[in-house]
Design an enzyme around this catalytic site. Structure first.
Site, PDB file in Angstrom:
ATOM      1  CG  ASN A 156      -4.909  -1.981   4.583  1.00  0.00           C
ATOM      2  OD1 ASN A 156      -5.679  -1.304   3.892  1.00  0.00           O
ATOM      3  ND2 ASN A 156      -4.227  -1.469   5.579  1.00  0.00           N
ATOM      4  CB  THR A 242      18.909   2.710 -13.305  1.00  0.00           C
ATOM      5  OG1 THR A 242      19.700   3.767 -13.851  1.00  0.00           O
ATOM      6  CG2 THR A 242      19.389   1.365 -13.826  1.00  0.00           C
ATOM      7  CB  CYS A 330       1.398   1.866   8.129  1.00  0.00           C
ATOM      8  SG  CYS A 330       1.555   0.899   6.635  1.00  0.00           S
TER       9      CYS A 330
HETATM   10  C1  PLP Z   1       0.890  -2.757   1.925  1.00  0.00           C
HETATM   11  C2  PLP Z   1      -0.121  -1.862   1.329  1.00  0.00           C
HETATM   12  C3  PLP Z   1       0.251  -0.637   0.735  1.00  0.00           C
HETATM   13  C4  PLP Z   1       1.673  -0.129   0.731  1.00  0.00           C
HETATM   14  O1  PLP Z   1       2.507  -0.934  -0.039  1.00  0.00           O
HETATM   15  P1  PLP Z   1       4.120  -0.879   0.158  1.00  0.00           P
HETATM   16  O2  PLP Z   1       4.625  -1.735  -0.947  1.00  0.00           O
HETATM   17  O3  PLP Z   1       4.377  -1.453   1.510  1.00  0.00           O
HETATM   18  O4  PLP Z   1       4.529   0.541   0.029  1.00  0.00           O
HETATM   19  C5  PLP Z   1      -0.736   0.116   0.163  1.00  0.00           C
HETATM   20  N1  PLP Z   1      -2.027  -0.284   0.180  1.00  0.00           N
HETATM   21  C6  PLP Z   1      -2.420  -1.435   0.753  1.00  0.00           C
HETATM   22  C7  PLP Z   1      -3.853  -1.824   0.711  1.00  0.00           C
HETATM   23  C8  PLP Z   1      -1.481  -2.259   1.351  1.00  0.00           C
HETATM   24  O5  PLP Z   1      -1.887  -3.397   1.917  1.00  0.00           O
END
Ligand code: PLP
Length: 390
Positions: A156, A242, A330
Site C-alpha cells: 500500500n 449475525t 492510517c
Molecule cells: C486498507 C488496507 C488494510 C486495512 O483494511 P481495512 O478494511 O481498512 O481495515 C490492510 N492492508 C492493506 C494492504 C490495506 O491497503
C-alpha cells in the site's frame, strides 16, 4: 485553483460503485431478515450471503467453505495471524512468526502484539531496496517451529508486488502456512489462490469500489484457525456474529465488477501510473521513485523528495486541489518516519518526505496532467526559504 479537488488517493479508499449500492439496498429494508432464521425472512437473507460466498470463492478459485466474511481488511489480517498462530502453537508448539518489514499496520501491529503479550517469537524478513522479499531469505529464516509466515501482496505504501507464488511454494514445501494481505491487489492483480499458492489471503471491499466495513479471509481447507470472536456458529464457527447481509452482498457485487474490469482497469491505470513515474522526477529535482519500477500495483506511484516534509507537502497539495497521501491513510499526521520506507534503506530524513499518488476508475489523463503541472509550483513554494522564515 480548481474548485473541485482531484482525488488521487484510490489506495486509501475507492468510491462505492452505484451498481454495488443498488445491489445492497434491498437488504437494508425489505430483505432485512437474519440469515440464521428459518422463516420466510431468514431464508432469502441466507441465500444472499451464500450466493455472495459463491461469487467471492469463484473469483479466488477456492471452495465456498474456505471463505470467511469479516468486517474488513484489518479484521481479516488479525484473524489470519492470531487465529493461525494460536492454533499452530496448540497443535504443535510452533511459536515463531515470520513477517516482512513492509506489512500494513494491520499485520505488523498484530504480530507485534502476539510477540509482546502472547509469548510468540517474531522475526522480520529482510527486503531488497525495492521492498521485495527474496525467496532465499525466506528459505534461510523458515524454521521447524514457524507457526505462520505473512507477506504482503501489493504494497500500500510503495506499490511493490511481492513474488507470492515463489514464496508460497517455499512455505508449502516446509509445511508452514502462509498468509498474504491482498487488500491492494484484488481489483488489479491475479487473485487466484491456487496460482498464488497462499494458504490465507485477505481482501477488503472498500479498496475495490465496494463499501467500507466488509472484507473476507480465504482460509485453505485444513489450515488450523482459532476464532477471534466467539458466539454463534456463523462462518463455519470461524467468526461469530449475525452476518452483515447488505455489506456482504455489496462485497460480492464489487467482486463481480472487478472480475469484469480487472484486465481493462489494470491497462488503463498502468498508463496513468507510468506517466506519473516518468513525470514527477523529471519535474522535481531530488525526487525519486520508491518501490519497484515495474513489479508494482498498476495504479500506484510513490516518491520521496529531498528536503521536503511529506505532511507539509500533502497539506499544500490539498490547498492546491489535489488529494494524495504520504503512503498510508492510517499514518497521516504521524510525525514518525514510515517503517516501510526505513526498511528499504532510506534515511529518516528522506523517509519523512514521501508522497503516494494512486489512480482509479474515475481518474482521467487530464487530471494526471493537472497534477504534474501543479506539483513543481507547490514544491518550489515549500522549498523557498522565504516561506520557511514566515
Ligand atoms: C486498507 C488496507 C488494510 C486495512 O483494511 P481495512 O478494511 O481498512 O481495515 C490492510 N492492508 C492493506 C494492504 C490495506 O491497503
Amino acid at each position: 485553483m480548481s474548485s473541485t479537488p482531484i482525488y488521487l488517493d484510490y489506495a486509501a479508499s475507492t468510491p462505492t460503485d452505484p451498481q454495488v449500492m443498488q445491489a445492497m439496498l434491498p437488504y437494508f429494508s425489505r430483505r432485512f431478515g437474519n440469515p440464521s432464521s428459518v422463516h420466510a425472512w431468514g431464508q432469502p437473507a441466507e441465500q444472499a450471503v451464500e450466493a455472495a460466498r459463491a461469487t467471492v470463492a469463484e473469483d479466488l478459485g477456492c471452495l465456498q467453505s474456505e471463505i470467511v466474511f469479516t468486517s474488513g481488511g484489518s479484521e481479516s489480517d488479525s484473524l489470519a495471524l492470531r487465529g493461525v498462530a494460536h492454533a499452530r502453537r496448540e497443535a504443535r508448539g510452533a511459536a515463531h512468526l515470520l513477517i516482512s518489514p513492509v506489512e500494513h499496520d494491520a499485520v505488523r501491529n498484530t504480530a507485534l502484539d502476539l510477540a509482546a503479550h502472547d509469548g510468540f517469537e517474531l522475526e522480520f524478513l529482510a527486503v531488497d531496496a525495492h521492498g521485495q522479499v527474496q525467496p532465499d531469505q525466506l528459505v534461510e529464516r523458515l524454521r521447524e517451529d514457524t507457526a505462520l509466515v505473512s507477506i504482503i501482496y501489493g504494497n500500500n505504501e510503495i506499490g511493490t508486488v511481492n513474488p507470492i507464488q515463489q514464496l508460497a511454494r517455499i512455505c508449502r514445501e516446509r509445511g508452514v502456512p502462509m498468509h498474504t494481505d491482498a487488500l491492494q491487489g484484488t481489483s488489479q492483480l491475479d487473485s487466484n489462490v491456487d496460482n498464488l499458492g497462499a494458504d490465507l489471503l485477505s481482501i477488503g471491499a472498500h479498496k475495490f469500489y465496494g463499501p467500507k466495513g466488509v472484507g473476507a479471509l480465504y482460509v485453505r481447507s485444513g489450515t488450523p484457525l482459532r476464532p477471534l470472536q466467539l458466539g454463534g456458529s456463523q462462518e463455519g464457527g470461524r467468526r461469530a456474529g449475525t452476518s452483515n447481509v447488505p455489506l456482504i452482498v455489496g462485497l460480492a457485487e464489487a467482486v463481480n465488477l472487478a472480475r469484469e474490469r480487472r484486465h481493462e482497469d489494470a491497462l488503463r491505470f498502468q498508463a496513468l501510473r507510468d506517466r506519473l513515474i516518468a513525470g514527477v522526477p523529471e519535474r522535481i529535482p531530488g525526487a525519486r521513485l520508491t518501490g519497484h519500477p515495474t513489479e508494482r500495483l498498476p495504479n500506484h506511484a510513490s516518491f520521496v523528495f529531498e528536503g521536503l516534509d511529506g505532511n507539509q507537502l500533502l497539506a499544500a497539495l490539498d490547498l492546491a486541489g489535489f488529494a494524495c497521501s504520504s503512503g498510508s491513510a492510517c499514518k497521516t499526521g504521524d510525525p514518525e518516519p514510515s517503517q516501510v520506507l526505513l526498511a528499504l534503506g532510506l534515511s529518516e530524513e528522506l523517509a519523512l518526505g514521501s508522497l503516494r499518488v494512486s489512480v482509479g476508475r474515475h481518474t482521467t489523463a487530464g487530471e494526471v496532467e493537472a497534477f504534474l503541472y501543479a506539483l513543481p509550483q507547490v514544491v518550489s513554494r515549500l522549498r523557498s526559504p522565504a516561506l520557511i522564515a514566515q
